[in-house]
Design an enzyme around this catalytic site. Structure first.
Site, short mmCIF file in Angstrom:
data_model
loop_
_atom_site.label_atom_id
_atom_site.label_comp_id
_atom_site.label_asym_id
_atom_site.label_seq_id
_atom_site.Cartn_x
_atom_site.Cartn_y
_atom_site.Cartn_z
N CYS A 2 0.85 -1.20 0.00
CA CYS A 2 0.00 0.00 0.00
C CYS A 2 0.88 1.24 0.00
CB CYS A 2 -0.93 -0.01 1.20
SG CYS A 2 -1.79 -1.57 1.46
N ALA A 3 1.83 1.31 -0.95
CA ALA A 3 2.96 2.25 -0.89
C ALA A 3 2.67 3.66 -1.40
CB ALA A 3 4.13 1.67 -1.67
N PRO A 5 1.47 7.45 -1.69
CA PRO A 5 2.09 8.09 -2.86
C PRO A 5 3.60 7.87 -2.99
CG PRO A 5 1.74 9.72 -1.15
CD PRO A 5 1.14 8.44 -0.63
N GLY A 6 4.22 7.20 -2.02
CA GLY A 6 5.63 6.86 -2.16
C GLY A 6 6.58 7.65 -1.28
N LYS A 8 7.21 7.33 2.01
CA LYS A 8 8.00 6.42 2.86
C LYS A 8 8.93 5.57 1.99
CE LYS A 8 4.53 6.16 6.56
NZ LYS A 8 3.51 7.03 5.92
N ASP A 26 0.96 -1.18 -4.94
CA ASP A 26 -0.36 -0.58 -4.70
C ASP A 26 -1.31 -1.09 -5.77
OD1 ASP A 26 -2.40 1.09 -3.49
OD2 ASP A 26 -0.73 2.25 -2.69
N CYS A 132 -2.23 6.35 10.12
CA CYS A 132 -2.36 7.77 10.46
C CYS A 132 -3.72 8.00 11.11
CB CYS A 132 -2.17 8.66 9.23
SG CYS A 132 -3.33 8.34 7.89
#
Length: 211
Positions: A2-3, A5-6, A8, A26, A132
């Site tokens: 579930c990466a 928008p990138g 991390k 994703d 979050c």
């Protein structure tokens, strides 16, 4: 996992001086394109991004050479930045029309993703889970469930420990609460938090070792 928008993903690449082998997943073309674009902007070349549902990222059947699904016990480290209710985002705390049923649906999805993460992780590998949001069910509740369901998992400190401990009365022991991190305005005598870390959005981090 579930990466998109990138953020991390590119940060992990930066931490490795662009030398790690990072796979980013994703489930839509649009999200994967966002990951690739962010990698390009940041000058990151060590990331391979694939459109794939992370729940199905592990399989015992025949595998592709360069992408998902992957065999069990494949990755040294897994970051599951799970889809969540997002209630740590300040504007969503001001006005929110999310139903209880919708909140519960996130917990179901997170557990399915977590199951895949455990299976695709090597013995000795590390799994980091983050959200979050501020709900106990999506955070400490997930940790409690995971420790009961997977005897192969050991909770480890989510270092560096900048945030506060997990919530009391959540099913975690004090020692377990001290290993996770919860960011927000609450203070806890178990681990006082610097004001700079209180003034952030609400989010949660837990780390596990597969033994």
């Amino acid at each position: 996992m579930c990466a998109s928008p990138g953020n991390k993903t590119t940060h992990l690449a930066e931490m490795s001086n662009n030398k790690a082998f990072i796979t980013a997943l994703d489930k839509t073309d649009k999200k994967v394109e966002t990951i690739r674009k962010n990698c390009e902007i940041q000058g990151v070349s060590c990331v391979k991004a694939f459109m794939y549902n992370s729940i199905r990222c592990v399989s015992n059947e025949k595998h592709r050479n360069d992408g998902p699904p992957f065999p069990p016990n494949h990755f040294d480290k897994v970051l599951l930045d799970a889809p969540c209710s997002g209630l740590g985002q300040r504007p969503r705390l001001v006005q929110n029309d999310m139903s209880c049923k919708m909140l519960e649906s996130y917990e179901i999805l997170q557990r399915k993703l977590f199951n895949a993460a455990v299976n695709v992780l090597k013995v000795g590998g590390m799994l980091v889970y983050s959200t979050c949001t501020v709900t106990m069910g999506e955070n400490e509740g997930l940790v409690k469930w995971a420790l009961e369901k997977y005897p192969c998992l050991q909770l480890i400190p989510a270092a560096p420990l900048c945030g506060g401990p997990g919530l009391p009365d959540s099913g975690l022991s004090d020692s377990e609460r001290l290993m996770v991190q919860r960011f927000g305005p609450n203070d806890d005598p178990l681990r006082p938090v610097d004001e700079i870390y209180k003034n952030s959005i609400g989010f949660f981090i837990a780390a596990f070792r597969k033994v």
